[in-house]
Design an enzyme around this catalytic site. Sequence first.
Site, PDB file in Angstrom:
ATOM      1  N   GLU A  14      -2.538  -9.142   3.075  1.00 55.22           N
ATOM      2  CA  GLU A  14      -2.950  -9.758   4.258  1.00 55.22           C
ATOM      3  C   GLU A  14      -4.481  -9.476   4.433  1.00 55.22           C
ATOM      4  O   GLU A  14      -4.961 -10.283   5.449  1.00 55.22           O
ATOM      5  CB  GLU A  14      -2.112  -8.740   5.340  1.00 55.22           C
ATOM      6  CG  GLU A  14      -2.753  -7.391   5.588  1.00 55.22           C
ATOM      7  CD  GLU A  14      -2.298  -6.145   4.736  1.00 55.22           C
ATOM      8  OE1 GLU A  14      -1.650  -6.584   3.646  1.00 55.22           O
ATOM      9  OE2 GLU A  14      -2.667  -5.035   4.993  1.00 55.22           O
ATOM     10  N   CYS A  25       0.733  -1.129   0.079  1.00 58.32           N
ATOM     11  CA  CYS A  25      -0.098   0.138  -0.014  1.00 58.32           C
ATOM     12  C   CYS A  25       0.873   1.352  -0.027  1.00 58.32           C
ATOM     13  O   CYS A  25       1.576   1.662  -0.942  1.00 58.32           O
ATOM     14  CB  CYS A  25      -1.146   0.017   1.165  1.00 58.32           C
ATOM     15  SG  CYS A  25      -2.210   1.245   1.022  1.00 58.32           S
ATOM     16  N   HIS A  69      -3.697  -4.770  -0.577  1.00 54.40           N
ATOM     17  CA  HIS A  69      -3.384  -5.369   0.826  1.00 54.40           C
ATOM     18  C   HIS A  69      -3.572  -6.747   0.740  1.00 54.40           C
ATOM     19  O   HIS A  69      -4.684  -7.518   1.025  1.00 54.40           O
ATOM     20  CB  HIS A  69      -4.300  -4.982   1.991  1.00 54.40           C
ATOM     21  CG  HIS A  69      -4.296  -3.499   2.297  1.00 54.40           C
ATOM     22  ND1 HIS A  69      -3.428  -3.087   3.258  1.00 54.40           N
ATOM     23  CD2 HIS A  69      -4.722  -2.263   1.980  1.00 54.40           C
ATOM     24  CE1 HIS A  69      -3.307  -1.707   3.341  1.00 54.40           C
ATOM     25  NE2 HIS A  69      -4.317  -1.586   2.342  1.00 54.40           N
TER      26      HIS A  69
END
Lengths: 209, 259
Positions: free
Chosen positions: A190, A83, A188
């Site tokens: 994650e 990001c 992202h």
Amino acid sequence: MARVAVLDLGTGNLHSVHKALEHVAEGGHTVEVTADPARVRRAQRVVLPGQGAIGTCIRALEERGLRELVLELAGAVPLLGICLGLQVLYAHSEEDGGVEGLDLLAGRVRGFRPEPGSGMKVPHMGWNRVHQTRPHPLWEGIEDGARFYFVHSFYADGTPAETTGETGYGIRFTSAAGHDNIFAVQFHPEKSQRAGLQLLRNFLAWDGS
Amino acid sequence: MALAKRIIPCLDVDAGRVVKGVRFVDIRDAGDPVEVAARYDEQGADEITFLDITASSDDRETTAHVVEAIAGQVFIPLTVGGGIRKVADVRRLLNAGADKVAINTAAVFNPDFVAEAAAHFGAQCIVVAIDAKQVAAGADGALRWEIFTHGGRKPTGIDAVAWARRMAESGAGEILLTSMDRDGTKAGFDLALTRAVAEAVPVPVIASGGVGTLEHLVEGVIEGHADAVLAASIFHFGEFTVGQAKRCMADAGIEMRLD
């Protein structure tokens, strides 16, 4: 078995990145969130996450004595920017009235400018497709055009040589970039369920070549 | 536009258990939040929202633990709301693993709080939750809605559309819009309200309140112009899976994440 350092710049939600890396590491690697230059220096993988404003992020790197270290490690160990951690790698961002970045990647970071009446929302928030523009070990096992979770108001306009993935949102922007042992993503991983976890797994397995 | 519209199952959590609904006398227990969240993740939920309806501060600790447990095994965005009044509350939940926090009442009583929270943590993690009810039309005959607080019990006299615009300017990265008239009715979203807000703000809008069928989700996007749709009870009791809802929306021509 590698030591993975997630840089703590005091801004973003590091818990998610940490948990997701631990989840895919399955005990095979140690993952620590740290801002201590000595500990970062000992890591064999470095993750540069980031959220919020780019000026704050660059200042946080400088205050912690990590700016020079990141520049040094960027030529030495696999580094993953996430990001804002992608945006700071570029030469310049127009956010906050113009901020100089780390200049590890060629290109500029610009803001989305929706046409009036287009209904296009900023931030670009949600699941969008990433078109793989170049093969890379981090795409292993991930379908071309797979969706990842994005949330950002600025985007990188990188060079074709360093762009590994592109996404369309009004314009087409650099959603993934690679240069030597650097890989960086605007989305992202994650928070991107299976595809995201696969990318993190690939990062842990990658030797940077 | 390749950006997918989102389906967000919502968990109302009281003292560590999922319940539905907030405004019903008959609150039905819908299970362990960690199990419920994992099930929705498996079914393809695009995000999960977790609203803490616990009244006592003791149980707030429970909430942080539940958030931590969910975040440790569900790798999609997690929004947490309920009782967030200070920057410290935001930090505690983000540290526990929330990706975004939903600020409701505190924004009404202290509008600067949203700007303060956004400055600290970034607009991307600040959702402003708006509970709106239709009120008498204005002099021009246009529909009007007002903000209500305290679970829809207290009117504030604030116009909902103007408020949404102000919150977006203050740093809200997203608006979670609930129709108090529709919440719990299963009669569908208040589409006029949803569209009025979605067209007034530059940030994404999540429609909430009233979903009883999968067609309601479709209407929320196509007629209400919502960027995301939130529902609770249709998923909790096994009436529909998130996957069925996504396929129904995709069949209606809406861009969805199906992989």
